[in-house]
Motif scaffolding. Sequence first.
Motif, short mmCIF file in Angstrom:
data_model
loop_
_atom_site.label_atom_id
_atom_site.label_comp_id
_atom_site.label_asym_id
_atom_site.label_seq_id
_atom_site.Cartn_x
_atom_site.Cartn_y
_atom_site.Cartn_z
N GLU A 264 1.72 -1.97 -8.65
CA GLU A 264 1.87 -1.90 -7.19
C GLU A 264 0.51 -1.88 -6.49
O GLU A 264 0.39 -2.28 -5.34
CB GLU A 264 2.66 -0.65 -6.79
N ARG B 208 4.33 0.65 -13.50
CA ARG B 208 4.90 0.22 -12.21
C ARG B 208 3.97 0.63 -11.05
O ARG B 208 3.72 -0.15 -10.14
CB ARG B 208 6.29 0.82 -12.01
N SER C 25 9.32 0.62 0.97
CA SER C 25 8.09 1.36 0.74
C SER C 25 7.56 1.96 2.03
O SER C 25 6.72 2.86 2.02
CB SER C 25 7.03 0.43 0.14
N PHE D 157 10.31 5.37 -6.20
CA PHE D 157 10.59 3.97 -6.49
C PHE D 157 11.89 3.47 -5.89
O PHE D 157 12.32 2.35 -6.17
CB PHE D 157 10.61 3.74 -8.00
N SER E 258 -1.11 4.47 -4.19
CA SER E 258 -0.69 4.87 -5.52
C SER E 258 -1.40 6.11 -6.05
O SER E 258 -0.80 6.94 -6.70
CB SER E 258 -0.91 3.72 -6.51
#
Length: 334
Positions: A202, A198, A164, A159, A303
């Motif tokens: 995302e 989170r 990213s 994170f 993810s």
Amino acid sequence: MKEILYKIKRSTKIFPVLKPSTILSEDYSDSLYLLEYNTSGGNPAFVVTYSYDIESLKVTINEASEMFNRNLTEIQEISIKNLNALKIKFEYFISNQEILTVNECEYSNEIFMSEKLMLEAHKKLNANEIFISIARKGSIFITSNPNEEFLKLHWNIWFDNDTSKNRITNRVLVLEKGKFVSFLDWDETHLDKETYCRLYLEGEANLRKEYGEGVYFSKPQVLEYDSEIITITPWANFIGYPVILPFYDFIDKIILTATDMLTAKDNIPTTTENFDRNLKDVVLALFEIEQTEGIEVYADQDSHIPFVLIYAGFDSQKSNNIEKIIRDLPENNI
């Protein structure tokens, strides 16, 4: 340029380079030599590409290009040989003798592919099984005990607000005797509720892309007065379009909001009744309804976290069944 091409054709300085699995959605990916890391089907956790390292110039190997003139097996063998030859030093992370890292190594993500180097890590940790975090480009952390401290480090790096674009994978690798065997199961990752939410949020863009903009994406939120995590879904969304819900292990309750458009004012529906229920109870109950699809899958390529997809379709009888089942479930007063 001719000189570089000449050096490429003669060079054996080939190294693997890890990339996030999102690279597979790029148009050029079909032309690359790729090795996918996955153990359970579906999207891979990450992929390996291969590059020539020529005078600080990284040239990605393209199987369609005649200038490389090598097959994948040969490329892989050469790259592992080059990893084995790296002069690296495993060091304890901030005096923590349970976590190893490697500093000043351009291929720190990739060294897990070297059985020779990983056996050194096994020896230093005195363990037959080791766990590796390669969350971001240039980072590697190795332990024999994937406890809360190690996994907190892993998630903090994932994170990191840097960008990213530097992410590799949020999966933790499991190695035995220097070789990759699997990924750490989600129920062993000490994933706390906040971290899960989170990750889940995302993944919204990719989920909408996969299931359509008409899908209802239920967003978890924290109740201020008691810090519990809830997710809210308008009742009508359960009948018709697919509903995406966060995985129930990380949510304290679901609020299903029933509304009435007939009494709407300024196009704002009037709330007629709320159902406060345990999300797991709701999901398991809906699984029991004939022809209702309830699927636990991975969230998206980036993810890789579980979520629940519920799709009942447009059916009034099914609607009545769902309403009755949920009405009969006990209230969840958290």
